[in-house]
Enzyme design. Structure first.
Site, PDB file in Angstrom:
ATOM      1  CG  MET A   8      -2.104  -1.040   1.175  1.00 27.25           C
ATOM      2  SD  MET A   8      -3.274  -0.843   2.423  1.00 27.25           S
ATOM      3  CE  MET A   8      -2.442  -1.768   3.775  1.00 27.25           C
ATOM      4  CB  CYS A 100      -2.256   0.797 -10.282  1.00 24.99           C
ATOM      5  SG  CYS A 100      -2.391   2.432  -9.998  1.00 24.99           S
ATOM      6  CG  ASP A 205     -14.019  -6.287   0.244  1.00 25.67           C
ATOM      7  OD1 ASP A 205     -13.346  -5.564   0.211  1.00 25.67           O
ATOM      8  OD2 ASP A 205     -14.986  -6.462  -0.444  1.00 25.67           O
TER       9      ASP A 205
HETATM   10  C1  LIG Z   1      -3.685   3.243   0.360  1.00 29.18           C
HETATM   11  C2  LIG Z   1      -3.655   2.163  -0.388  1.00 29.18           C
HETATM   12  C3  LIG Z   1      -2.632   2.188  -1.255  1.00 29.18           C
HETATM   13  C4  LIG Z   1      -2.391   1.083  -2.086  1.00 29.18           C
HETATM   14  N1  LIG Z   1      -1.624   0.969  -2.902  1.00 29.18           N
HETATM   15  C5  LIG Z   1      -1.148   0.014  -3.588  1.00 29.18           C
HETATM   16  C6  LIG Z   1       0.145  -0.292  -4.272  1.00 29.18           C
HETATM   17  O1  LIG Z   1       0.849   0.521  -4.488  1.00 29.18           O
HETATM   18  N2  LIG Z   1       0.150  -1.398  -5.168  1.00 29.18           N
HETATM   19  C7  LIG Z   1      -0.830  -2.312  -5.158  1.00 29.18           C
HETATM   20  O2  LIG Z   1      -0.855  -3.415  -5.864  1.00 29.18           O
HETATM   21  N3  LIG Z   1      -2.049  -2.267  -4.425  1.00 29.18           N
HETATM   22  C8  LIG Z   1      -2.272  -1.340  -3.649  1.00 29.18           C
HETATM   23  N4  LIG Z   1      -3.434  -1.062  -3.172  1.00 29.18           N
HETATM   24  C9  LIG Z   1      -4.367  -2.016  -2.967  1.00 29.18           C
HETATM   25  C10 LIG Z   1      -4.195  -3.022  -1.798  1.00 29.18           C
HETATM   26  O3  LIG Z   1      -2.907  -3.734  -2.090  1.00 29.18           O
HETATM   27  C11 LIG Z   1      -5.205  -4.028  -2.243  1.00 29.18           C
HETATM   28  O4  LIG Z   1      -5.311  -4.736  -3.190  1.00 29.18           O
HETATM   29  C12 LIG Z   1      -6.492  -3.604  -1.960  1.00 29.18           C
HETATM   30  O5  LIG Z   1      -6.801  -2.721  -0.857  1.00 29.18           O
HETATM   31  C13 LIG Z   1      -7.670  -4.407  -1.819  1.00 29.18           C
HETATM   32  O6  LIG Z   1      -7.318  -5.371  -0.577  1.00 29.18           O
HETATM   33  P1  LIG Z   1      -8.250  -5.235   0.784  1.00 29.18           P
HETATM   34  O7  LIG Z   1      -9.603  -5.334   0.559  1.00 29.18           O
HETATM   35  O8  LIG Z   1      -7.388  -5.983   1.872  1.00 29.18           O
HETATM   36  O9  LIG Z   1      -7.818  -3.589   1.272  1.00 29.18           O
HETATM   37  C14 LIG Z   1      -3.713   0.202  -2.094  1.00 29.18           C
HETATM   38  C15 LIG Z   1      -4.586   0.137  -1.433  1.00 29.18           C
HETATM   39  C16 LIG Z   1      -4.757   1.118  -0.679  1.00 29.18           C
HETATM   40  C17 LIG Z   1      -5.959   1.229   0.174  1.00 29.18           C
END
Ligand SMILES: Cc1cc2nc3c(=O)[nH]c(=O)nc-3n(C[C@H](O)[C@H](O)[C@H](O)COP(=O)(O)O)c2cc1C
Length: 371
Positions: A8, A100, A205
């Site tokens: 992230m 992304c 999620d």
């Molecule tokens: C603040 C933020 C920054 C993120 N930056 C990246 C990133 O640089 N590279 C990437 O592959 N995913 C990035 N993501 C996506 C997360 O890695 C993840 O795929 C997404 O939040 C869904 O998973 P979750 O529901 O567990 O949050 C980012 C998400 C957030 C919220």
């Protein structure tokens, strides 16, 4: 069961990774603590020796597996960047960002837009896998379901990744057009498990350790990737490690324990960035840590403006350490959510063909992360 801290941007710096790793190790002292992926860096920044990019490649001494996510659009550049990561920075795992959804990135055909071009995806993966192979470093990819429901890419990406020697593929169960809205589609993750020969890591999620167990049961993934669920809750990694070690945690932290975690987080940021910058960086985490607690507005406001660790200590001392964890927050989304995008910005004619040879302009040195 491998548990992975999702990359992230702006969050998974060395301090945050260390904090999450410490939590995981507390619940599974003899087991593997998991994988904690560094913030995304650009291949261009690395190849050109950009100072900010280099400063992001900072690792804790206890970080036995150095895991970095690379972003780029040009196969040769990405290969060179992977070689620098492995050869000069002792990186042990390279992940590639094909998820992304940010317009600045997809407009150039990068991130979630790239897998649509099958030949380009194959060329990119072969280049990076070949560069990392002499170092014995595995390469993984992280992607979304596709651009939108009419332009899904994940099943072919899984097959191409397997053919190119990629070690595993992580799938965030949303399309780019969805952004972070709606619910992650775990059925697509199960489809990918059935449709590729390499391990699949499920993402999207997971808010509680029990969600991770449900995802594994429903999809058959080889591991889980957790992003927003751990914002302001690094102990989720303790819960996840405990859950998969057959030792589920029943204790929810009281505000006093949360305050101790906040202090540790700020202290680690100060160690790596200096006190002033570290405290500034910590500010953005305050509202996540306090989400649902009663702590008053004035105190929250003051915490979001701290400049020194002493100031932080004095403000944390005003919180009621016995206040119980707000159970109403459990199982609920945190962090980015928002509405679906109206469209995904793509290069002219991008969707017209899938196997044409495309010459990609290099990415910017600094790109907004996301996935
Ligand atoms: C603040 C933020 C920054 C993120 N930056 C990246 C990133 O640089 N590279 C990437 O592959 N995913 C990035 N993501 C996506 C997360 O890695 C993840 O795929 C997404 O939040 C869904 O998973 P979750 O529901 O567990 O949050 C980012 C998400 C957030 C919220």
């Amino acid at each position: 069961m491998p548990v992975i801290l999702a990359p992230m941007a702006g969050i998974t710096d060395v301090a945050y990774r260390t904090l999450c790793r410490e939590q995981a190790a507390a619940a599974a002292p003899d087991g593997h603590p998991g994988l904690f992926v560094c913030e995304m860096i650009t291949s261009r920044g690395l190849v050109e020796g950009d100072a900010t990019t280099k400063s992001m490649l900072c690792f804790d001494e206890g970080e036995s597996v150095r895991s970095v996510q690379l972003y780029g659009t040009d196969p040769a550049h990405l290969g060179k960047a992977a070689e620098i990561l492995c050869g000069e920075y002792g990186v042990n795992h390279v992940d590639l960002n094909f998820g992304c959804p940010v317009p600045k990135v997809t407009r150039r055909g990068g991130g979630a837009a790239l897998p649509w071009k099958r030949s380009l995806l194959g060329a990119t993966l072969r280049s990076v896998v070949a560069a990392a192979a002499p170092y014995g470093v595995p390469v993984t990819v992280k992607t979304r379901k596709g651009i939108d429901e009419d332009h899904l890419t994940f099943l072919e990406a899984g097959r191409i990744a397997a053919d190119c020697g990629v070690a595993a593929i992580a799938l965030h169960g949303r399309t780019a057009i969805q952004g972070y809205s709606g619910q992650a589609d775990w059925d697509s993750i199960a489809e990918l498990v059935a449709g590729t020969s390499i391990p699949v890591l499920g993402n999207g999620d997971i808010w509680e350790a029990s969600d991770a167990r449900r995802m594994v049961a429903r999809t058959g993934v080889a591991g889980v990737v957790v992003g927003r669920g751990c914002l302001g809750r690094p102990w989720l990694f303790r819960d996840l490690a405990g859950e998969f070690a057959g030792n589920p945690s029943v204790e929810l932290p009281r505000l006093g324990e949360v305050a101790a975690m906040m202090r540790r987080h700020a202290e680690l940021l100060a160690r790596y960035q200096g006190e002033e910058r570290g405290c500034k960086e910590f500010r953005k985490h305050v509202s996540w840590y306090l989400k649902g607690f009663r702590a008053g507005g004035e105190l929250r406001h003051a915490l979001a403006l701290i400049g020194t660790l002493a100031e932080l200590d004095s403000l944390l001392g005003k919180l009621d350490p016995d206040e119980p964890f707000p159970v109403g927050e459990l199982g609920h989304p945190r962090g980015r959510q928002g509405a679906p995008r109206r469209s995904v910005v793509l290069p002219q004619g991008w969707l017209d063909a899938r196997d044409d040879v495309v010459h990609m302009a290099p990415e910017e040195t600094h790109e907004a992360g996301g996935g």
